[in-house]
Design an enzyme around this catalytic site. Structure first.
Site, PDB file in Angstrom:
ATOM      1  N   ASP A   1       1.183   1.185   3.802  1.00 55.51           N
ATOM      2  CA  ASP A   1       2.086   0.626   2.801  1.00 55.51           C
ATOM      3  C   ASP A   1       3.454   0.370   3.432  1.00 55.51           C
ATOM      4  O   ASP A   1       4.039   1.250   4.074  1.00 55.51           O
ATOM      5  CB  ASP A   1       2.229   1.584   1.623  1.00 55.51           C
ATOM      6  CG  ASP A   1       3.060   0.989   0.503  1.00 55.51           C
ATOM      7  OD1 ASP A   1       2.467   0.331  -0.375  1.00 55.51           O
ATOM      8  OD2 ASP A   1       4.304   1.186   0.523  1.00 55.51           O
TER       9      ASP A   1
ATOM     10  N   ASN B   1      12.255  -8.630  -0.658  1.00 55.63           N
ATOM     11  CA  ASN B   1      12.118  -9.702  -1.644  1.00 55.63           C
ATOM     12  C   ASN B   1      13.430  -9.927  -2.397  1.00 55.63           C
ATOM     13  O   ASN B   1      13.821 -11.066  -2.680  1.00 55.63           O
ATOM     14  CB  ASN B   1      10.997  -9.377  -2.634  1.00 55.63           C
ATOM     15  CG  ASN B   1       9.613  -9.574  -2.037  1.00 55.63           C
ATOM     16  OD1 ASN B   1       9.439 -10.412  -1.146  1.00 55.63           O
ATOM     17  ND2 ASN B   1       8.645  -8.805  -2.505  1.00 55.63           N
TER      18      ASN B   1
ATOM     19  N   HIS C   1      11.268 -14.141  -2.054  1.00 59.14           N
ATOM     20  CA  HIS C   1       9.818 -13.935  -1.902  1.00 59.14           C
ATOM     21  C   HIS C   1       9.218 -14.696  -0.722  1.00 59.14           C
ATOM     22  O   HIS C   1       8.278 -14.196  -0.089  1.00 59.14           O
ATOM     23  CB  HIS C   1       9.108 -14.312  -3.204  1.00 59.14           C
ATOM     24  CG  HIS C   1       9.327 -13.324  -4.300  1.00 59.14           C
ATOM     25  ND1 HIS C   1       8.635 -12.144  -4.392  1.00 59.14           N
ATOM     26  CD2 HIS C   1      10.197 -13.328  -5.340  1.00 59.14           C
ATOM     27  CE1 HIS C   1       9.044 -11.456  -5.448  1.00 59.14           C
ATOM     28  NE2 HIS C   1       9.999 -12.161  -6.048  1.00 59.14           N
TER      29      HIS C   1
ATOM     30  N   ASP D   1       6.796 -13.022   1.996  1.00 62.53           N
ATOM     31  CA  ASP D   1       5.482 -13.554   2.403  1.00 62.53           C
ATOM     32  C   ASP D   1       5.386 -13.650   3.916  1.00 62.53           C
ATOM     33  O   ASP D   1       4.334 -13.358   4.508  1.00 62.53           O
ATOM     34  CB  ASP D   1       5.254 -14.934   1.778  1.00 62.53           C
ATOM     35  CG  ASP D   1       5.068 -14.877   0.265  1.00 62.53           C
ATOM     36  OD1 ASP D   1       4.812 -13.766  -0.242  1.00 62.53           O
ATOM     37  OD2 ASP D   1       5.177 -15.929  -0.383  1.00 62.53           O
TER      38      ASP D   1
ATOM     39  N   GLU E   1       2.116  -4.999  -0.987  1.00 62.50           N
ATOM     40  CA  GLU E   1       2.476  -4.654   0.388  1.00 62.50           C
ATOM     41  C   GLU E   1       1.524  -3.616   0.979  1.00 62.50           C
ATOM     42  O   GLU E   1       1.836  -2.982   1.988  1.00 62.50           O
ATOM     43  CB  GLU E   1       3.915  -4.122   0.447  1.00 62.50           C
ATOM     44  CG  GLU E   1       4.144  -2.821  -0.288  1.00 62.50           C
ATOM     45  CD  GLU E   1       4.531  -3.006  -1.749  1.00 62.50           C
ATOM     46  OE1 GLU E   1       5.189  -2.121  -2.297  1.00 62.50           O
ATOM     47  OE2 GLU E   1       4.186  -4.062  -2.323  1.00 62.50           O
TER      48      GLU E   1
END
Length: 379
Positions: free
Chosen positions: A248, A256, A261, A265, A291
């Site tokens: 994680d 973000n 965002h 990505d 994530e």
């Protein structure tokens, strides 16, 4: 959309199949009908019989000429033999014509003449015997023989033409049937090729759907569905060693929020690429969502799995990720690892829960750590 297209392809395959089946039924029916009409016909043998019958008429005409001219070559015994052959051959030709495929109305008149000839032949034989006894009956015999020769000559000439016409029709029909069969074969090849092409396309679409259903669109890694199925299949075989790690990204939400965002990505793609190059078959790496990533170890010992996870953690920590075409950012990840060796009955949900518990401890202990389930060792 893909499902609708597959249904359309299936409908087209069925329509082509029905059309092809209908064509086959029609072609076979037509072939059977024409074959049935040709059954029993033998125009070659019939033509030979008629040619021999015409030869008999020619011999009869010659004997008649010798008789009329009082030629020394006239032989009454030869005349009897000719009449006997005519008497034998006429019913034979009658029967073969009736058994042929020629329509009744075509040969009705000729068969009628042959029937009349057969009826008067006994009278002609009697007249020949009478002529042997009394030469004065010559004119009566000549008259009968002339009428017989004329009737037979005209009848056999007509039958010969009729057989020739019927034979030409038969050859043409056989040629058409041959073309029909070849056309049917060509149609079969075309239809089969089309069906194979359609089936291949259908299979390709199916494969695309399977890939889409089992792959994460953003990172191009396998998704949760894929890793779940692989893990469940592996656990059914009770492997001697299996490991499952959940990775994680730490503080991913801040990326973000700060960079947007699209930047997030881009980070996920970079991490996915690191994972992809760190794991080799038969192990699997996948994106669980958000994530979170995971690794399914199928042939690694506990120490080997720990080493791989730690190398991934260090690589991510040392990687500078460029986002928004300018900013370079760092990110870390926390890992929870579960591993066991020795055959035991367990489920994917159980190993997932164990790895998730280890991940929770890694987060709780400050993140950017690897925690092994059970003994909670930190590296």
């Amino acid at each position: 959309m893909m499902t609708t297209r597959i249904k359309q392809i299936q409908v087209r395959i069925w329509l082509v199949f029905i059309l092809f089946l209908s064509l086959c039924i029609w072609a076979v029916s037509y072939f059977q009908q024409q074959s049935r009409q040709l059954l029993g016909s033998n125009f070659t043998a019939l033509a030979i019989d008629i040619t021999q019958a015409q030869e008999d008429v020619h011999l009869l005409k010659r004997s008649l000429y010798y008789l009329e001219t009082d030629s020394p070559f006239f032989d009454v015994q030869e005349l009897k033999k000719v009449i006997l052959r005519i008497q034998y051959r006429s019913p034979l030709i009658d029967r073969k014509i009736r058994d042929s495929t020629i329509e009744d109305f075509v040969y009705a008149d000729s068969i009628g003449v042959l029937s009349e000839v057969n009826m008067i032949l006994p009278t002609v034989n009697q007249q020949i015997v009478l002529f042997e006894q009394d030469k004065s009956t010559k004119n009566i015999l000549v008259k009968q023989l002339k009428q017989l020769e004329l009737d037979l000559a005209l009848t056999y000439d007509g039958l010969h033409d009729m057989i020739q016409t019927a034979s030409d029709v038969e050859r043409r029909l056989k040629t058409e049937l041959t073309f029909l069969i070849w056309g049917l074969i060509a149609t079969i090849l075309v239809v089969v090729s089309a069906l194979l092409f359609a089936l291949i396309r259908l299979y390709q679409h199916k494969e695309i759907l399977i890939i889409q259903n089992n792959r994460d669109h953003l990172t191009q890694l396998p998704n949760r569905r894929f890793i779940t199925e692989k893990a469940q299949t592996a656990l059914l075989n009770r492997p001697k060693k299996i490991g499952f790690a959940i990775l994680d990204l730490d503080f991913f939400k801040k990326i973000n929020d700060l960079y947007g965002h699209p930047a997030g990505d881009e980070v996920l793609k970079v991490i996915a690429n690191i994972l992809k190059h760190s794991i080799s078959a038969p192990s699997f790496v996948a994106r669980l969502g958000g994530e979170e990533f995971c690794i399914l170890f199928l042939d690694k010992t506990q120490n080997e799995a720990i080493k791989i996870c730690e190398e991934i953690r260090q690589t991510v920590e040392q990687t500078k990720i460029k986002v928004n075409n300018s900013a370079l950012i760092h990110i870390t990840l926390s890992t929870g690892l579960y591993h066991h060796e020795g055959e035991r009955q367990t489920t994917f949900s159980q190993i997932y829960q164990h790895a998730d518990q280890a991940l929770y401890l890694a987060k709780k202990q400050g993140r950017n750590k690897l925690v092994l389930h059970d003994n909670n060792l930190e590296f």
